[in-house]
Design an enzyme around this catalytic site. Structure first.
Site, PDB file in Angstrom:
ATOM      1  N   LYS A 174       0.795  -1.358  -0.243  1.00 29.85           N
ATOM      2  CA  LYS A 174      -0.044   0.052   0.040  1.00 29.85           C
ATOM      3  C   LYS A 174       0.854   1.123   0.043  1.00 29.85           C
ATOM      4  CE  LYS A 174      -4.285  -1.841   1.643  1.00 29.85           C
ATOM      5  NZ  LYS A 174      -4.070  -3.317   1.676  1.00 29.85           N
TER       6      LYS A 174
HETATM    7  C1  LIG Z   1      -4.514  -4.484   1.081  1.00 34.04           C
HETATM    8  C2  LIG Z   1      -3.680  -5.747   0.816  1.00 34.04           C
HETATM    9  C3  LIG Z   1      -4.205  -6.615  -0.031  1.00 34.04           C
HETATM   10  C4  LIG Z   1      -5.393  -6.627  -0.836  1.00 34.04           C
HETATM   11  O1  LIG Z   1      -5.195  -5.401  -1.912  1.00 34.04           O
HETATM   12  P1  LIG Z   1      -6.445  -5.199  -2.643  1.00 34.04           P
HETATM   13  O2  LIG Z   1      -6.096  -3.838  -3.449  1.00 34.04           O
HETATM   14  O3  LIG Z   1      -7.464  -4.543  -1.623  1.00 34.04           O
HETATM   15  O4  LIG Z   1      -7.094  -6.100  -3.349  1.00 34.04           O
HETATM   16  C5  LIG Z   1      -3.326  -7.651  -0.161  1.00 34.04           C
HETATM   17  N1  LIG Z   1      -2.315  -7.895   0.568  1.00 34.04           N
HETATM   18  C6  LIG Z   1      -1.967  -7.108   1.656  1.00 34.04           C
HETATM   19  C7  LIG Z   1      -0.750  -7.308   2.513  1.00 34.04           C
HETATM   20  C8  LIG Z   1      -2.708  -5.656   1.960  1.00 34.04           C
HETATM   21  O5  LIG Z   1      -2.143  -4.898   2.727  1.00 34.04           O
END
Ligand SMILES: *Cc1c(COP(=O)(O)O)cnc(C)c1O
Length: 470
Positions: free
Chosen positions: A113
């Site tokens: 993120k």
């Molecule tokens: C947020 C997250 C996801 C999922 O991502 P999306 O964009 O919501 O599909 C997967 N793995 C981790 C570690 C995350 O923090």
């Protein structure tokens, strides 16, 4: 480039106009009026760019109301070795010929993120400085999103962050990551309750329109368009790193929850990136896998959401999914409106047997899901065969990716977090502690700064009021 709503009820807006907003006024999600195309000449020129340069080139196509030179400088300030601990920003790790992991977790909170959120922090600051406005971000988190937002917005002028988390419910590492921040513009509120209580308070505050306007309450949740746009960049980067020439195709395996990450992959492909397959992986919470296998989109009631060892994918509905369905139904906003009137009422829709669903293949999507046992086995196997430690979410993606691997097509599995964030499952799989990245060894012993409060929206509004000075 102008943006419209998936539900058809918003006059076209510019990138910076939608940057600070959440849902469109009609309840839909912002989408570009059309996808910018990447020419063969551009694709050839982009191959040799640094991550920051590539980001500026990709984003320029979506954001034409920030001058190109300023966008370049924002990207250069965001994608640095200091923030991402590696010159490459998103290096490709090759497990064996044709099988790769794209590292996206080298940012400050050790999860993918950061790739978008770090840029969002700088974009917010830039746009607020221009307008002289201020914003107070209110969010609820059960882990990754809150810390990523705080590390992106710490110390930023014109921005304060109020982040609610369920007291004592996050891992020790996640808690330390957030609560050890000493920046004056970050307010951690540990709520006596569970994550749903935190989310309900955010909703209650946002439903008080007068308070929301007076206190300039904003959000940085996963439906934010700029986050999706910033994620498009690493699909290009991963493609270039895994191929020698632009006539090759690749496949991406993506662990999915809210459909934000893989939505960016879909858009990269629509722009002309040669992607043979987008392989969507869920855990036991398989709302999305069910859709791609059957055409049926069945949102789960919160009580039916399983708590799993890949907790960042434990969702009841996929908040960005509407963006893909908008494309899938030929951008028929009236139809999207109709489908989501069912979803928003807690219902479901079924596209099985329609010409729309028959087109899913043309968009390159295939899917699968994993169980806890699958993740443990995958973590073990990758460690044994390649000496590489992966986290539980990345293991979801790799497990499903391998099931859909095609001969001669490089498979790129997106790494979404580092194993240290999910130490318990690593110990179960490998009988040892995960590696701590340099600089994180002492995180859990740093002094912590947070406020404990009851799950009471009124009290939290008062707290916000006292700390914004508005
Ligand atoms: C947020 C997250 C996801 C999922 O991502 P999306 O964009 O919501 O599909 C997967 N793995 C981790 C570690 C995350 O923090």
């Amino acid at each position: 480039m102008r943006y419209i709503s998936t539900r058809g009820g918003m006059a076209p807006q510019t990138f910076t106009e939608i940057l600070l907003g959440g849902l469109c006024p009609d309840g839909g999600l912002a989408m570009p009026q059309s996808y910018p195309q990447v020419s063969a000449a551009e694709l050839a020129a982009w191959r040799s760019l640094s991550y920051a340069e590539l980001a500026a080139q990709v984003l320029r196509k979506f954001c034409d109301d920030i001058p190109a030179a300023e966008l370049q400088s924002l990207c250069a300030r965001t994608y640095t070795k200091a923030a991402f601990r590696t010159e490459a920003i998103a290096p490709l790790k090759t497990l064996e010929p044709g099988l790769h992991i794209l590292e996206l977790s080298n940012g400050p909170t050790l999860a993918f993120k950061d790739m978008a959120m770090q840029l969002l922090g700088n974009l917010f600051e830039h746009v607020l400085a221009k307008s002289g406005e201020r914003i107070n971000i209110l969010g609820a988190t059960s882990g990754d999103t809150g810390s990523s937002a705080e590390y992106a917005l710490r110390g930023k002028r014109g921005i304060r962050v109020f982040m609610l988390s369920p007291q004592g419910k996050m891992s020790a590492f996640q808690t330390a990551q957030m609560f050890s921040l000493q920046d004056a513009n970050i307010f951690n509120i540990a709520v006596r309750g569970v994550f749903d209580d935190c989310q309900d308070i955010v909703k209650a505050v946002n439903n008080d329109a007068a308070f929301k306007a007076r206190q300039r309450i904003g959000a940085v949740n996963s439906i934010n368009w700029a986050r999706v746009a910033a994620q498009i960049v690493y699909y290009f980067r991963g493609y270039f790193a895994a191929t020698r020439s632009n006539d090759e195709e690749v496949a991406f395996a993506v662990p999915s929850g809210n459909f934000g990450n893989i939505c960016a992959g879909h858009i990269a492909r629509m722009m002309g990136l040669p992607v043979a397959r987008l392989i969507l992986a869920t855990n036991e919470n398989d709302v999305l896998d069910e859709f791609f296998r059957s055409g049926r989109y069945r949102v789960r009631p919160p009580a039916q959401v399983a708590q799993t060892s890949s907790p960042s994918m434990d969702i009841s509905k996929a908040s960005n999914f509407e963006r893909f369905v908008y494309d899938l139904v030929g951008r028929d906003a009236a139809l999207v409106q109709q489908l989501w009137s069912k979803v928003d009422a807690g219902g479901e829709f079924d596209l099985a047997g329609t010409t729309y669903f028959a087109n899913v293949q043309e968009y390159g999507f295939v899917s699968g899901s994993s169980t806890h046992a699958d993740r443990v086995a995958t973590i073990r196997r990758v460690y044994k065969d390649f000496g590489v430690m992966i986290d539980t979410h990345t293991a979801d993606g790799l497990k499903v990716g391998l099931e859909h691997r095609q001969p001669g097509v490089p498979l790129i599995c997106l790494e979404t977090a580092l194993p240290v964030k999910f130490a318990e499952t690593i110990r179960e799989a490998l009988g040892r502690d995960p590696d701590y990245p340099p600089g994180c060894e002492n995180l859990e012993s740093l002094p912590q700064r947070f406020e404990v409060m009851d799950a009471d929206a009124g009290a939290i509004k008062t707290y916000i009021e006292r700390h914004t000075g508005l």
